[in-house]
Design an enzyme around this catalytic site. Structure first.
Site, PDB file in Angstrom:
ATOM      1  N   ARG A 176      -4.973  -4.752   5.194  1.00  0.00           N
ATOM      2  CA  ARG A 176      -4.706  -3.911   6.101  1.00  0.00           C
ATOM      3  C   ARG A 176      -6.038  -2.921   5.877  1.00  0.00           C
ATOM      4  O   ARG A 176      -6.526  -2.353   7.052  1.00  0.00           O
ATOM      5  CB  ARG A 176      -3.343  -3.141   5.863  1.00  0.00           C
ATOM      6  CG  ARG A 176      -2.250  -3.872   6.198  1.00  0.00           C
ATOM      7  CD  ARG A 176      -1.163  -3.747   5.696  1.00  0.00           C
ATOM      8  NE  ARG A 176      -0.658  -2.307   6.174  1.00  0.00           N
ATOM      9  CZ  ARG A 176       0.488  -1.511   5.650  1.00  0.00           C
ATOM     10  NH1 ARG A 176       1.033  -2.198   4.794  1.00  0.00           N
ATOM     11  NH2 ARG A 176       0.772  -0.424   6.115  1.00  0.00           N
TER      12      ARG A 176
ATOM     13  N   TYR B 252      -4.189 -14.537   5.570  1.00  0.00           N
ATOM     14  CA  TYR B 252      -3.692 -13.664   6.464  1.00  0.00           C
ATOM     15  C   TYR B 252      -4.166 -13.575   7.759  1.00  0.00           C
ATOM     16  O   TYR B 252      -5.376 -13.768   7.947  1.00  0.00           O
ATOM     17  CB  TYR B 252      -3.612 -12.302   5.903  1.00  0.00           C
ATOM     18  CG  TYR B 252      -2.511 -12.049   4.697  1.00  0.00           C
ATOM     19  CD1 TYR B 252      -1.239 -11.622   5.000  1.00  0.00           C
ATOM     20  CD2 TYR B 252      -2.874 -12.024   3.348  1.00  0.00           C
ATOM     21  CE1 TYR B 252      -0.157 -11.623   3.720  1.00  0.00           C
ATOM     22  CE2 TYR B 252      -2.045 -12.032   2.495  1.00  0.00           C
ATOM     23  CZ  TYR B 252      -0.733 -11.768   2.632  1.00  0.00           C
ATOM     24  OH  TYR B 252       0.245 -11.296   1.633  1.00  0.00           O
TER      25      TYR B 252
ATOM     26  N   ARG C 231       4.403 -10.710  -3.001  1.00  0.00           N
ATOM     27  CA  ARG C 231       5.464  -9.415  -2.511  1.00  0.00           C
ATOM     28  C   ARG C 231       4.971  -9.090  -1.173  1.00  0.00           C
ATOM     29  O   ARG C 231       3.994  -8.509  -1.053  1.00  0.00           O
ATOM     30  CB  ARG C 231       5.448  -8.325  -3.339  1.00  0.00           C
ATOM     31  CG  ARG C 231       5.971  -8.466  -4.829  1.00  0.00           C
ATOM     32  CD  ARG C 231       5.812  -7.188  -5.393  1.00  0.00           C
ATOM     33  NE  ARG C 231       6.112  -7.537  -6.813  1.00  0.00           N
ATOM     34  CZ  ARG C 231       6.105  -6.545  -7.840  1.00  0.00           C
ATOM     35  NH1 ARG C 231       5.902  -5.275  -7.507  1.00  0.00           N
ATOM     36  NH2 ARG C 231       6.269  -6.721  -9.055  1.00  0.00           N
TER      37      ARG C 231
ATOM     38  N   ASP D 188       5.207  -6.549   2.244  1.00  0.00           N
ATOM     39  CA  ASP D 188       5.652  -5.208   2.346  1.00  0.00           C
ATOM     40  C   ASP D 188       6.510  -5.121   3.495  1.00  0.00           C
ATOM     41  O   ASP D 188       6.784  -6.181   4.169  1.00  0.00           O
ATOM     42  CB  ASP D 188       4.534  -4.098   2.682  1.00  0.00           C
ATOM     43  CG  ASP D 188       3.457  -3.855   1.656  1.00  0.00           C
ATOM     44  OD1 ASP D 188       4.380  -3.834   0.717  1.00  0.00           O
ATOM     45  OD2 ASP D 188       2.304  -3.229   1.797  1.00  0.00           O
TER      46      ASP D 188
END
Lengths: 247, 247
Positions: B200, B113, B54, B56
């Site tokens: 993050r 990422y 998933r 965001d």
């Protein structure tokens, strides 16, 4: 002469995707309108704002120049003061004092535009609205050779949107070249002025040159015809960037 | 086993700015929902679609993998067939036949990422929603040194959004590095799995490392504390890109 008579020259950059061009319009967000609001928020004054050119809806600028009246904020602080009130798609890059008779449009000696074409078989989500997607292979060498036929002082009536009410259609193109970086083919063109849609018609014509193997001489013949129907299609606004403004 | 039992593995890229993440939501545009519609338009069938993770709202993907049931379109034609029904912000880059038991999420061995920070005094209109704007200077060498403290098999509870209902918070980070290209500082991190907001929070912690001159050892101590309040802020979604998915 007092400093209060000076003009302020502002240099901007913007992603034009969500704006209806430069010029203020009722009911539509424009660059001029958005910047005027930011000026009002930063200074408390309704200030006039004159741009170097009207850009169309969806056209971008890496460098755009406009002028306004004197503001009592030091020039090096003006970008910060205005950027605080601007959306992320528009920035003031710099501000300078200019003569009291400075005029962003009338004093402009020339402009350079670039046009970006994504020339590969797959779209790129990060270039949506920022380049024209064209999957059929373009030969940038043929295009660059043909582009040399664009250069010089010529009547560009064949490269103007039909119905434009412009009496003098002679312009001087200083340079026009085409190059590839990976999947991006860029057309770069500078002139003392541009007719309506002129860059977008030049690009469409040069893309046709790649397919039809047109030469510099063929392009000169299209210009000489003064016939819009002899030139190529008008490519979409999204690939067009005002890149430099000369004073 | 017949080919009709095969799964189809799709590799996507998308600009997540205007989507509410991957997973289908009522009343909101999502990547999964948009792709399911395109699948329906291309095949006439309501096909199931399972993603590798998933993502965001506002997060982007340069490579995202999902699977669906067999489609009777040759794999090399699937991208074209689906892209014709997708908005410019999403593309199917490739399609491959996969085993009948292939699962985009359960078979995923790891993901990489990247996080982009625009580290200069002026915003860039063309990086709005595509990088975090941070005008204060970052020292990418300090950040990269500190990033080495992230690597290894560790309990990353301190780097998880508070309140996440995850019993097992141990993950293995294969690599984490930080580099600068011009005004863009990039954090790159690969792991066998990520906790909610983990990347993050890693980036926010490494930015704090630049300011507070934290070392690899300081970062290890933050991880060992298992205390979310010891780690840095959660940086905005807009700078985050899923970059690689490993099977």
């Amino acid at each position: 002469m007092s400093i209060e008579n000076s003009k302020i020259k502002l240099t901007l950059a913007y992603d034009g995707t969500s704006f209806h061009g430069w010029q203020v319009q009722k009911d539509h967000a424009t660059i001029q309108g958005t910047l005027q609001e930011a000026l009002f928020k930063a200074t408390g004054k309704e200030l006039p704002l004159t741009g170097c050119s009207r850009t169309d809806a969806g056209v971008h600028a890496l460098e755009y120049v406009c002028h306004t009246d004197f503001i009592s904020i030091p020039c090096d602080k003006i970008p910060l003061a205005l950027n605080a009130h601007l959306p992320p798609e528009i920035i003031v890059k710099s501000a300078q004092l200019a003569e009291s008779d400075f005029h962003a449009r009338y004093n402009c000696r020339g402009k350079e535009y670039i046009y970006k074409i994504l020339n590969t078989h797959l779209r790129d989500p990060f270039l949506a609205n920022r380049a024209m997607f064209y999957p059929k292979h373009l030969d940038e060498n043929i295009m660059n050779e043909a582009a040399q036929g664009i250069c010089g002082k010529k009547d560009f009536r064949a490269f103007m949107a039909q119905g434009s009410p412009v009496p003098d259609t002679v312009r001087t193109v200083q340079y026009c070249d085409v190059f590839r970086q990976g999947d991006i083919v860029t057309v770069r063109v500078a002139a003392d002025g541009f007719l309506y849609n002129m860059v977008r018609i030049i690009v469409g014509t040069l893309m046709g040159a790649s397919e039809k193997k047109l030469t510099k001489n063929d392009i000169e013949n299209i210009i000489d015809s003064l016939d819009r129907t002899k030139a190529g299609a008008t490519v979409p606004a999204c690939g067009l960037y005002l890149n430099k403004v000369f004073y």
